[in-house]
Design an enzyme around this catalytic site. Sequence first.
Site, mmCIF file in Angstrom:
data_model
loop_
_atom_site.group_PDB
_atom_site.id
_atom_site.type_symbol
_atom_site.label_atom_id
_atom_site.label_comp_id
_atom_site.label_asym_id
_atom_site.label_seq_id
_atom_site.Cartn_x
_atom_site.Cartn_y
_atom_site.Cartn_z
ATOM 1 N N GLU A 334 0.869 -1.180 0.000
ATOM 2 C CA GLU A 334 0.000 0.000 0.000
ATOM 3 C C GLU A 334 0.907 1.231 0.000
ATOM 4 O O GLU A 334 1.938 1.232 0.655
ATOM 5 C CB GLU A 334 -0.868 -0.060 1.280
ATOM 6 N N ASP A 382 -6.539 -4.852 -5.809
ATOM 7 C CA ASP A 382 -7.722 -4.027 -5.499
ATOM 8 C C ASP A 382 -7.360 -2.545 -5.681
ATOM 9 O O ASP A 382 -7.305 -1.780 -4.718
ATOM 10 C CB ASP A 382 -8.172 -4.314 -4.051
ATOM 11 N N CYS A 409 -13.100 -1.149 -9.027
ATOM 12 C CA CYS A 409 -14.205 -0.197 -8.901
ATOM 13 C C CYS A 409 -14.398 0.581 -10.197
ATOM 14 O O CYS A 409 -15.145 1.555 -10.224
ATOM 15 C CB CYS A 409 -14.001 0.743 -7.705
#
Length: 451
Positions: A334, A382, A409
Site C-alpha cells: 500500500e 484491489d 471499482c
Amino acid sequence: MERIPAYEGKCIGYTHLGVGIFLSPSFEGRILVSGMVPGDEGFVEISYKRAGNCFGKIKKLTALSKDRIVPACPVHTSCGGCLFQNVSYERQLGFKKELVESQLKRVDGLSFSLEDTVPSIPNTGIRNKVQVPFGRDRKGRLVYGFYKELSHEIVPYPDCVNADPRANAILSKVHDAAMRTGLAPYDERNESGELRHAIVRTSRFYDEKMLTIVTKDRDFPEKEEFFDLIAASLGKADHLIHNINGKSTNVILGSEEEVIYGTPYLRDRLLGKEFLISSRSFYQTNPYIAEKVYETVREELELSGEETVLDAYGGIGTIGIVLSDKAKEVISVENVCQATLDARKNAELNGVRNFEAVCLDVGEALEKMAKDGKKIDVAVLDPARRGCGRFACEKILELAPAKIAYVSCSPMSLAKDLDVLKDNYFIRLVKPFDMFPFTPHVETVVILSRK
Ligand SMILES: C[S@@+](CC[C@H](N)C(=O)[O-])C[C@H]1O[C@@H](n2cnc3c(N)ncnc32)[C@H](O)[C@@H]1O
C-alpha cells in the site's frame, strides 16, 4: 430573448457514466441528458457542447419510462452524487451488469461469463463516509452540501438519503457550531475564511463515529469554542480530528492533523475481524457489500493454507487479514504509509502473525519481488479507479501467481488491465456488486487462473 429550441424524442439508453442518451428525428446525433431514464419520451433543450458531445436538459416529459421512480432525494439532479435516484433498483442492477459486460467485451478475445449484480441489502442509509464542503449561498448564508456537477457551487442538503443517518446528524451540529461561533467558511477565490470540509465516518458494528474538520489554519480565534461545542454533541466513543489544509488545492485533506477528542482511530468489524481506521486511510464505503466482496474472494480463491498471498493495494489490511487464516503468509502492499501502519496494527489486533505490510508503490514492490525471485502463489489486486496499469500487470505476469482475485471499482480500467493479463490467465468468474447504490458506479470481482 432568443428562444432555445426543444427537440422531441426518446431516451434510448445510458452512457457508461449513467447519463441518458436522447435521440430526436429533428436533431442529428445524440443529446446526453443527465437524469433522463431510458424509455422516457419528451422534449429536451441543448445546454452546452463539450468534447464533441451535446449535453441537454429535460424541458418536458410526455411519457415516463417504466423504470422511473420518484426520487427519495430532492436535490439528486443538482448535487451530482446519486444520478440513479429516479431509477428502479432492479434497473440500476441491470445497468451495472450491462456496463461490466460492455467494457469487457471491448477486449479482443476475452472469454468470460458474467453473473448478476449482487444487490446491496439495505441500499439506503448505508454510506459510512460523507464529506462535505462548507461555503456561502447566494444570500451569504453558511451552507454545506455537495458540489454541483462541474462547478464549485454548493448544493445544500439537510439529509443525504444514502448516508448513515448518524453522519447527517453530526454535520448539522457542525453547521450549528459554526453559526454560533461565527466561524467563516473558506473562500477559495480570495483564500479567506477557515472552515473547508467536514468528513464523517461511521462504524457499522460499533456505535462510533469519527468527525474530521478541515480548516485553513491550525489556530483561529473561534477554535476553542467551535471544537468545544462539537465535542459536547459527540458520544463517549466518538473521535474528533482537526486537519489543517492551508493550500489552495482541490485535495481535501492536508498533511497536518491533531486529535481534539477521542483517539485517531475509528473501530469497525467485518467478517468477524476488528479494524482500526485512521482518518486518512481508505475504507470501503458500503460495509454490507464489502463483506460480500471479501467473502467471495475468500471462497473463490480456495486457499489451502500453503500459499504466499500478495494483497496489492491493501489499504488497512482488510482483505489480507480476512485471508490470513487460510494462507501461509500474506504480504500487503500500500502506498499510503498511514494505512500501512493501520494494517500492521490491525494484524496485531486480530492476533494475525503471518501478515506483513509494506508501504510502497505496487509497481515498485512487484518489480522488486520479481527481481528477487519471490514466489507469489496468489495475488489480490484491489486498485483505485485508474486500475493497476500496464507496468504493474506486466510485473504480475512475471511473478505468475497461480490465481488472481481482481477487485475493481472501474470496469473501464479493469478491461484495460485484463487485456494485459488475458494471454496467461483464464477468467473463472466475473461478479458485479452494488457497492454504490443509486450511482452508476459498480464494484466487480474477477477470479483468474493461470493457463
Ligand atoms: C480501492 S482501495 C482498496 C483498499 C483495500 N484493499 C480495501 O479493501 O479496503 C485502493 C488502495 O490502493 C492504494 N493505492 C493506490 N495507488 C497505489 C499504488 N500505486 N501503490 C500502492 N497502493 C496504492 C490506495 O491508497 C488505497 O488504499
